[in-house]
Enzyme design. Structure first.
Site, PDB file in Angstrom:
ATOM      1  N   HIS A  62      44.127  43.264 -18.410  1.00 53.00           N
ATOM      2  CA  HIS A  62      45.091  43.299 -19.517  1.00 53.00           C
ATOM      3  C   HIS A  62      44.730  42.236 -20.545  1.00 53.00           C
ATOM      4  O   HIS A  62      43.796  41.445 -20.337  1.00 53.00           O
ATOM      5  CB  HIS A  62      46.523  43.150 -19.003  1.00 53.00           C
ATOM      6  N   HIS A  64      46.344  39.565 -21.841  1.00 51.13           N
ATOM      7  CA  HIS A  64      46.749  38.163 -21.877  1.00 51.13           C
ATOM      8  C   HIS A  64      45.465  37.328 -21.846  1.00 51.13           C
ATOM      9  O   HIS A  64      44.526  37.642 -21.101  1.00 51.13           O
ATOM     10  CB  HIS A  64      47.664  37.818 -20.692  1.00 51.13           C
ATOM     11  N   ASP A  66      44.360  34.666 -20.621  1.00 51.96           N
ATOM     12  CA  ASP A  66      43.750  34.086 -19.407  1.00 51.96           C
ATOM     13  C   ASP A  66      42.931  35.117 -18.629  1.00 51.96           C
ATOM     14  O   ASP A  66      42.297  34.776 -17.630  1.00 51.96           O
ATOM     15  CB  ASP A  66      44.819  33.437 -18.501  1.00 51.96           C
ATOM     16  N   HIS A  67      42.919  36.370 -19.106  1.00 51.51           N
ATOM     17  CA  HIS A  67      42.153  37.403 -18.398  1.00 51.51           C
ATOM     18  C   HIS A  67      40.964  37.943 -19.198  1.00 51.51           C
ATOM     19  O   HIS A  67      40.187  38.726 -18.684  1.00 51.51           O
ATOM     20  CB  HIS A  67      43.071  38.555 -17.984  1.00 51.51           C
ATOM     21  N   HIS A 142      53.763  44.700 -15.723  1.00 54.43           N
ATOM     22  CA  HIS A 142      53.641  43.365 -16.300  1.00 54.43           C
ATOM     23  C   HIS A 142      54.299  43.382 -17.677  1.00 54.43           C
ATOM     24  O   HIS A 142      54.772  44.426 -18.122  1.00 54.43           O
ATOM     25  CB  HIS A 142      52.152  43.005 -16.353  1.00 54.43           C
ATOM     26  N   ASP A 212      47.934  41.097 -13.502  1.00 51.58           N
ATOM     27  CA  ASP A 212      49.189  40.444 -13.130  1.00 51.58           C
ATOM     28  C   ASP A 212      50.265  41.514 -12.941  1.00 51.58           C
ATOM     29  O   ASP A 212      50.228  42.531 -13.615  1.00 51.58           O
ATOM     30  CB  ASP A 212      49.633  39.508 -14.242  1.00 51.58           C
TER      31      ASP A 212
HETATM   32 ZN    ZN Z   1      47.540  36.008 -16.116  1.00 49.50          ZN
HETATM   33 ZN    ZN Z   2      49.398  38.420 -17.748  1.00 53.22          ZN
END
Ligand code: ZN
Ligand code: ZN
Length: 304
Positions: A62, A64, A66-67, A142, A212
């Site tokens: 996804h 976000h 951090d990914h 999510h 997530d």
């Molecule tokens: Zn995350």
């Molecule tokens: Zn996320």
């Protein structure tokens, strides 16, 4: 056949305590896939001796940061390092636009072909099948559209049982047909049954990546009986309200998920920056699902 995953990043949101954002390398018969690509992924690849240009497939869960915020940097480095082989990227539809925009403004024309496949966050579908591997994406729940991935080895053909076959006068050229289940009939009409001359291949192994997601049973059907489950465990159970608000899972809930889907092994990761010490995470998960391990960076887990 090699089927193993190495953790490159285990933290959620921001890098802290020497922990990086989500990224993993899956090695299936020496073909490398990258799963998510947080900001520090290139350096983590180098640190654990993976050559980036050996990566054939990239799967992004996804959008976000951090990914995926390490992805365009990685794509650029592959270009600068003279990559020629095609690169296959699977991820949310918007990711293509993000990649194209960054390349456009840096006036970069990649030296290799980047083949992008949008994932569908509303249904489960097979997104890849090659000689070694089948990959299925499925919806997670999510704050923004997010998919999990199920990686399954392809079923291998049976092996020739040499102890049984070699004393017989069966031509070597016929071995490949025996493996395919075709009986051998000699000149006198005698039938040699393929299933008595071969040893069945091991059952294909499977690995599921779930990050997530909020704790829900909506995706359990897709990961039933998986051999190894990576599941996010952002918080401890005393933060379950916060986990629910932010569409994340606790260590206890990850363990309950592993138990309920019949997973053989659980790896937990995506740890919140509020936890410097991860031991309580491990203990909480093990209280429900004993075969849990922490996603420690640099650690390789063989899927069994
Ligand atoms: Zn995350
Ligand atoms: Zn996320």
């Amino acid at each position: 056949m090699r089927f193993e995953v190495t953790i490159l990043g285990s933290n959620s949101a921001t890098p802290l305590y020497g922990r990086n954002q989500t990224a993993q390398v899956l090695n299936c018969n020496d073909v490398l896939s990258l799963i998510d690509c947080g900001e520090g992924t290139q350096l983590q690849l180098q640190r654990f001796s993976f050559k980036a240009n050996r990566i054939k497939y990239i799967f992004i869960s996804h959008l976000h940061g951090d990914h995926y915020l390490g992805l365009v940097g990685l794509i650029s480095s592959m270009h600068l390092n003279g990559r020629k082989e095609d690169l296959y990227v699977f991820g949310p539809a918007g990711l293509k636009e993000i990649i194209d925009l960054q390349l456009r403004y840096s006036e970069t024309s990649l030296r290799y072909k980047l083949i992008f496949y949008p994932t569908n966050p509303t249904l489960s579908e097979q997104i890849l099948e090659d000689n070694n591997l089948e990959v299925i994406s499925f919806p997670l729940s999510h704050r923004i559209p997010c998919t999990g991935f199920l990686f399954k080895e392809r079923q291998r053909l049976p092996r020739i049982n040499k102890d049984v076959v070699e004393p017989l006068a069966i031509p070597n050229a016929y071995y490949s047909l025996l493996k395919k289940g075709i009986d051998y009939i000699d000149a006198t009409g005698k039938v040699y049954k393929a299933d008595q001359l071969t040893i069945p291949a091991d059952a294909p192994r499977s690995y599921a990546f779930c990050s997530d997601t909020i704790c829900t049973d909506s995706y359990w059907q897709y990961i039933a009986d998986v051999d190894m489950l990576y599941h996010e465990a952002t918080f401890l159970q005393d933060m379950v309200l916060r986990a629910t608000e932010t569409f994340h899972t606790t260590a206890l809930q990850a363990a309950q998920t592993a138990l309920n889907v019949g997973a053989k092994k659980l790896i937990i990761g995506h740890f919140s920056a509020r936890y410097k010490d991860l031991l309580p995470m491990l203990q909480e998960s093990k209280s429900v699902f004993d075969n849990t391990e922490l996603a420690i960076e640099g650690k390789t887990f063989e899927i069994q």
